[in-house]
Design a protein around this motif. Structure first.
Motif, PDB file in Angstrom:
ATOM      1  N   ALA A  48      21.146  32.999  16.370  1.00 25.78           N
ATOM      2  CA  ALA A  48      22.106  31.901  16.532  1.00 25.78           C
ATOM      3  C   ALA A  48      21.920  31.137  17.833  1.00 25.78           C
ATOM      4  O   ALA A  48      22.805  30.382  18.249  1.00 25.78           O
ATOM      5  N   SER A  93      19.521  21.562   8.898  1.00 29.07           N
ATOM      6  CA  SER A  93      19.473  22.493  10.025  1.00 29.07           C
ATOM      7  C   SER A  93      19.631  23.934   9.543  1.00 29.07           C
ATOM      8  O   SER A  93      18.936  24.843  10.021  1.00 29.07           O
ATOM      9  N   ARG A  94      20.546  24.143   8.594  1.00 33.67           N
ATOM     10  CA  ARG A  94      20.749  25.495   8.056  1.00 33.67           C
ATOM     11  C   ARG A  94      19.472  26.010   7.397  1.00 33.67           C
ATOM     12  O   ARG A  94      19.091  27.176   7.586  1.00 33.67           O
ATOM     13  N   ILE A 154      18.964  23.169  15.834  1.00 30.91           N
ATOM     14  CA  ILE A 154      18.317  24.160  14.976  1.00 30.91           C
ATOM     15  C   ILE A 154      18.399  25.489  15.719  1.00 30.91           C
ATOM     16  O   ILE A 154      18.085  25.564  16.911  1.00 30.91           O
ATOM     17  N   ARG A 155      18.798  26.548  15.020  1.00 33.31           N
ATOM     18  CA  ARG A 155      18.986  27.848  15.659  1.00 33.31           C
ATOM     19  C   ARG A 155      17.983  28.869  15.143  1.00 33.31           C
ATOM     20  O   ARG A 155      17.403  28.709  14.060  1.00 33.31           O
ATOM     21  N   ASN A 156      17.791  29.919  15.926  1.00 32.68           N
ATOM     22  CA  ASN A 156      16.993  31.042  15.448  1.00 32.68           C
ATOM     23  C   ASN A 156      17.926  32.038  14.765  1.00 32.68           C
ATOM     24  O   ASN A 156      19.120  31.789  14.627  1.00 32.68           O
ATOM     25  N   HIS A 157      17.388  33.174  14.345  1.00 29.78           N
ATOM     26  CA  HIS A 157      18.214  34.142  13.620  1.00 29.78           C
ATOM     27  C   HIS A 157      19.260  34.818  14.516  1.00 29.78           C
ATOM     28  O   HIS A 157      20.169  35.471  14.011  1.00 29.78           O
ATOM     29  N   THR A 192      16.842  27.298   9.911  1.00 31.01           N
ATOM     30  CA  THR A 192      17.184  28.450  10.766  1.00 31.01           C
ATOM     31  C   THR A 192      16.075  29.501  10.737  1.00 31.01           C
ATOM     32  O   THR A 192      15.638  29.938   9.677  1.00 31.01           O
ATOM     33  N   GLY A 193      15.603  29.852  11.930  1.00 32.12           N
ATOM     34  CA  GLY A 193      14.582  30.898  12.040  1.00 32.12           C
ATOM     35  C   GLY A 193      13.156  30.438  11.777  1.00 32.12           C
ATOM     36  O   GLY A 193      12.222  31.242  11.884  1.00 32.12           O
TER      37      GLY A 193
END
Length: 250
Positions: free
Chosen positions: A213, A243-244, A208-211, A247-248
């Protein structure tokens, strides 16, 4: 004209840097989770230990933080919780929990979310219908579970000096084999665990990514070894889409 400072508040109007540091430390506790120690908070927030101790005492006194029962660390307090509830009420955007709950309604497998903040594996949203048995083992044996492998794949420094304990006959304990597996996991965008931490349990995990990336956590699908597989394209599509959507939010 003299600025008014409320004596009941720990930080006055002439202390903007102190206020910023206090906010960063609250953020550190939120990311690290209950029980975060003063040293961990100071390191995460980039604050000198002596400053951290003073700030933590003020935040505890004002009710923004509390000490955990054994006094070994800190957790968010009542006043911080009140601010969080107010923010959620004012913001109609989806929360992490709401999004994960919606994802759970579309799968029969267990679905869990973990944070990697501070180099620690910490579950922030566990599936209430699929208990994680032996949860403490996961954080201590990153090499033996799907979420830990995602952490190691995207932050190799965490693997330096890591003890590769054998938990089951399937645990990968050879450093070179693990290195190859982690390289593949980074390229493929997912990691797989086949009864390596506990017999009868397999799992797939994606980052899982933040804004910006950056990888800040992981989404894990858990189930029977006969039903969870890295070759199941439907499961992989489901996880990557989940996951998408997250994000964030972590």
């Amino acid at each position: 004209m003299t600025a008014h400072v409320d004596s009941a508040v720990g930080f006055g109007g002439q202390q903007p840097k102190a206020v910023r540091k206090a906010l960063v430390m609250l953020e550190a506790v939120a990311h690290l989770g209950p029980g975060a120690t003063a040293k961990e908070i100071a390191r995460f927030a980039g604050v000198a230990p002596t400053t951290a101790y003073r700030m933590l005492n003020l935040l505890v006194a004002d009710g923004f933080l509390v000490r955990v029962p054994d006094l070994s660390g800190f957790a968010l307090g009542r006043r911080t919780a009140e601010l969080s509830r107010a923010a959620v009420a004012a913001d109609p955007s989806p929360t992490l929990h709401d999004t994960v709950e919606d994802l759970r309604s579309h799968t029969r497998f267990g679905l869990h979310v973990a944070s990697f903040a501070g180099g620690r594996l910490r579950f922030v949203d566990q599936d209430p219908d699929h208990e994680i048995v032996g949860i403490a083992l996961l954080a201590k044996n990153l090499h033996a579970n799907a979420l830990g492998k995602v952490m190691l794949a995207h932050n190799p420094a965490l693997g330096v000096g890591l003890e590769l304990r054998r938990l089951t006959e399937h645990t990968v304990c050879d450093p070179e084999l693990l290195r190859v597996e982690l390289s593949r996991a980074e390229l493929a965008g997912h990691a797989f665990e086949n009864q390596e931490c506990r017999l009868g349990r397999s799992a797939l995990a994606v980052p899982i990514r933040n804004h910006a990336a950056e990888v800040v956590g992981g989404l894990c699908l858990q189930g029977s070894p006969l039903r969870v597989s890295p070759t199941d394209l439907e499961q992989l599509r489901f996880l990557h889409e989940g996951s998408r959507r997250l994000t964030g939010l972590l």
